[in-house]
Design a protein around this motif. Sequence first.
Motif, PDB file in Angstrom:
ATOM      1  N   GLN A 196      36.670  22.270  21.325  1.00 35.32           N
ATOM      2  CA  GLN A 196      37.864  22.539  20.502  1.00 35.32           C
ATOM      3  C   GLN A 196      37.905  21.644  19.264  1.00 35.32           C
ATOM      4  O   GLN A 196      38.229  22.083  18.159  1.00 35.32           O
ATOM      5  N   LYS A 197      37.571  20.335  19.491  1.00 39.85           N
ATOM      6  CA  LYS A 197      37.559  19.411  18.342  1.00 39.85           C
ATOM      7  C   LYS A 197      36.525  19.828  17.310  1.00 39.85           C
ATOM      8  O   LYS A 197      36.769  19.789  16.090  1.00 39.85           O
ATOM      9  N   LEU A 198      35.308  20.252  17.749  1.00 38.35           N
ATOM     10  CA  LEU A 198      34.266  20.711  16.823  1.00 38.35           C
ATOM     11  C   LEU A 198      34.737  21.919  16.025  1.00 38.35           C
ATOM     12  O   LEU A 198      34.498  22.031  14.809  1.00 38.35           O
ATOM     13  N   ALA A 199      35.392  22.820  16.718  1.00 41.20           N
ATOM     14  CA  ALA A 199      35.896  24.003  16.003  1.00 41.20           C
ATOM     15  C   ALA A 199      36.907  23.606  14.940  1.00 41.20           C
ATOM     16  O   ALA A 199      36.896  24.126  13.808  1.00 41.20           O
ATOM     17  N   GLN A 200      37.806  22.661  15.316  1.00 41.73           N
ATOM     18  CA  GLN A 200      38.794  22.216  14.336  1.00 41.73           C
ATOM     19  C   GLN A 200      38.115  21.530  13.140  1.00 41.73           C
ATOM     20  O   GLN A 200      38.495  21.709  11.982  1.00 41.73           O
ATOM     21  N   LEU A 201      37.077  20.661  13.454  1.00 44.25           N
ATOM     22  CA  LEU A 201      36.358  19.994  12.364  1.00 44.25           C
ATOM     23  C   LEU A 201      35.673  20.996  11.442  1.00 44.25           C
ATOM     24  O   LEU A 201      35.678  20.851  10.207  1.00 44.25           O
ATOM     25  N   LYS A 202      35.069  22.028  12.019  1.00 46.80           N
ATOM     26  CA  LYS A 202      34.427  23.059  11.190  1.00 46.80           C
ATOM     27  C   LYS A 202      35.450  23.765  10.313  1.00 46.80           C
ATOM     28  O   LYS A 202      35.196  24.046   9.125  1.00 46.80           O
ATOM     29  N   MET A 203      36.609  24.033  10.894  1.00 52.34           N
ATOM     30  CA  MET A 203      37.666  24.662  10.093  1.00 52.34           C
ATOM     31  C   MET A 203      38.121  23.744   8.960  1.00 52.34           C
ATOM     32  O   MET A 203      38.340  24.188   7.812  1.00 52.34           O
ATOM     33  N   ASP A 204      38.258  22.427   9.286  1.00 52.04           N
ATOM     34  CA  ASP A 204      38.676  21.476   8.241  1.00 52.04           C
ATOM     35  C   ASP A 204      37.627  21.372   7.118  1.00 52.04           C
ATOM     36  O   ASP A 204      37.954  21.316   5.922  1.00 52.04           O
ATOM     37  N   VAL A 205      36.329  21.351   7.549  1.00 53.98           N
ATOM     38  CA  VAL A 205      35.245  21.252   6.553  1.00 53.98           C
ATOM     39  C   VAL A 205      35.236  22.481   5.640  1.00 53.98           C
ATOM     40  O   VAL A 205      35.072  22.376   4.404  1.00 53.98           O
ATOM     41  N   GLY A 238      37.794  24.342   5.000  1.00 54.90           N
ATOM     42  CA  GLY A 238      38.990  24.254   4.133  1.00 54.90           C
ATOM     43  C   GLY A 238      38.778  23.289   2.992  1.00 54.90           C
ATOM     44  O   GLY A 238      39.191  23.546   1.847  1.00 54.90           O
ATOM     45  N   LEU A 239      38.147  22.130   3.347  1.00 54.60           N
ATOM     46  CA  LEU A 239      37.861  21.135   2.301  1.00 54.60           C
ATOM     47  C   LEU A 239      36.912  21.692   1.240  1.00 54.60           C
ATOM     48  O   LEU A 239      37.078  21.443   0.037  1.00 54.60           O
ATOM     49  N   LYS A 240      35.897  22.446   1.650  1.00 50.39           N
ATOM     50  CA  LYS A 240      34.963  23.032   0.691  1.00 50.39           C
ATOM     51  C   LYS A 240      35.681  23.993  -0.231  1.00 50.39           C
ATOM     52  O   LYS A 240      35.440  24.018  -1.448  1.00 50.39           O
ATOM     53  N   GLU A 241      36.586  24.792   0.344  1.00 49.73           N
ATOM     54  CA  GLU A 241      37.339  25.708  -0.534  1.00 49.73           C
ATOM     55  C   GLU A 241      38.203  24.951  -1.539  1.00 49.73           C
ATOM     56  O   GLU A 241      38.299  25.315  -2.713  1.00 49.73           O
ATOM     57  N   ASP A 242      38.835  23.846  -0.999  1.00 48.22           N
ATOM     58  CA  ASP A 242      39.691  23.048  -1.903  1.00 48.22           C
ATOM     59  C   ASP A 242      38.848  22.409  -3.019  1.00 48.22           C
ATOM     60  O   ASP A 242      39.277  22.353  -4.188  1.00 48.22           O
ATOM     61  N   ILE A 243      37.640  21.934  -2.657  1.00 51.92           N
ATOM     62  CA  ILE A 243      36.757  21.292  -3.652  1.00 51.92           C
ATOM     63  C   ILE A 243      36.330  22.304  -4.727  1.00 51.92           C
ATOM     64  O   ILE A 243      36.303  21.993  -5.928  1.00 51.92           O
ATOM     65  N   SER A 244      36.027  23.515  -4.277  1.00 51.40           N
ATOM     66  CA  SER A 244      35.617  24.529  -5.253  1.00 51.40           C
ATOM     67  C   SER A 244      36.774  24.873  -6.187  1.00 51.40           C
ATOM     68  O   SER A 244      36.583  25.048  -7.401  1.00 51.40           O
ATOM     69  N   LYS A 245      37.980  24.932  -5.620  1.00 52.37           N
ATOM     70  CA  LYS A 245      39.151  25.210  -6.471  1.00 52.37           C
ATOM     71  C   LYS A 245      39.389  24.083  -7.481  1.00 52.37           C
ATOM     72  O   LYS A 245      39.683  24.314  -8.654  1.00 52.37           O
ATOM     73  N   LEU A 246      39.319  22.822  -6.935  1.00 51.16           N
ATOM     74  CA  LEU A 246      39.558  21.670  -7.806  1.00 51.16           C
ATOM     75  C   LEU A 246      38.488  21.564  -8.908  1.00 51.16           C
ATOM     76  O   LEU A 246      38.769  21.164 -10.049  1.00 51.16           O
TER      77      LEU A 246
END
Length: 452
Positions: free
Chosen positions: A218-227, A229-237
Amino acid sequence: MAENTFPVYSANEILNFYRTEVLTDQEAKHFTKSDLAPIPKAVQTLYMRVLHLLYRFRPECHSMVPVLENIQYPAYHEGATAIISVYVRMLQFLPMCLVYDFSLNDLLAPKKQRTLSVLSGIMNFLLFRKHRMEGMLEKQAKYRADVDRLQAYTKRNLEAEKKIETLMVTPPEHQAEADELAAAMSELQAATMHECQEVNAKNDSIAELKTSIAEKTQKLAQLKMDVSGLKEDISKLKSQIVESPEELKTQKEKMRENVKKIKNSIEETDERVVELQNLVQRLTQAETEMQQMHTLLQDLESSMNNTKQRQEEYLELNAQYEKKQKELKNLCVEEGQLKRALVMRLDKKSKQNIRRQKKREMKEQHVQDVLGQCNQIQQKREEMAERIQEISSETQQLKAKIQSLRDVCSKETESAQALYDTLSNSMDELHRRIETHIVDLKCDLTKMSANV
């Protein structure tokens, strides 16, 4: 006689039957169809032979004057006593042949059709008597065969008891093997208990590992989701903000370090997953082994239950066998009582026969004395005229006594018939009990043999 309940046979059938069944050698040769015309003397001798066949009352005994009666001038009674004796005994006998209207005229002046109907009634009774005697002989033979079977079955039961005792007692040769098997069974039970405890501990650890693996996944899945999300945020920024190159470099380095850390954590989790998979495989193998051990234990439990059930069935069979033995003993006691009663009756009959023989001897001696006195009586015939009146009174007394004797004889015949009926009923009941008991014994023996 018009309402006969028995068939009236022809003269030829009656002649053949009485020649073969009733009359003796010389009498059978001389007895012809002309004697049924009828001749009174032939009919009287035929009735005497029937009475002798049924009651063992000899023909010469009919002409004897009673000894115990104080009769004056018995020579005058000797001619009529034979006919009166045959008449009295035929009156007692013919109601059993369903002939109720027999008269003295049927002896002194018989008619053809009347004598044929009486003889056919007697013939019907004799045929019925012969049939019943054959049936009684068959029952006696069957009873003896049943007694022999009972003895054989008791012997077989004793042999079966001995075999059961030998089977229940373990011989000294196999005692060591039985002890070794018992020790092996106790060791097996202890080992299975220890392995069951180990299996339960392993199952608990496996459950804990499965919960920890689930939490980490479950933690790995959450980390993958966070990563992601972070990549999308970085591309937007990146599209929105134009920063200085120094800050970009620092952020890229930070991002690289974070990626390295994430890769390292992923590799560690993969290694951990491989280890957990190996553990799961080992646990599955252990589970299969435990299932095999569990099946072995279940087989052992079923075998133990089967042995317990067999022991219970053996105890039940022993109880049933004891009950059957008690019933057999009771039947043997009843049989002994019946045999004793039969022996007592036979003794009574033999004593009665001895008494009758003694009475007959006394009667013969008295007859000889009376014959010696007849010569003296002939000299006193002149005095008999004066005593005729006294003789007539004595004859009336004699008639009364004859009537009383008839009543006594009829009562005795009724009691004898009742005794015979009770004896036959008791014998039938005994046969039925023995047959039912033999069937039960057969069923029990088949069950015992199957169980053994």
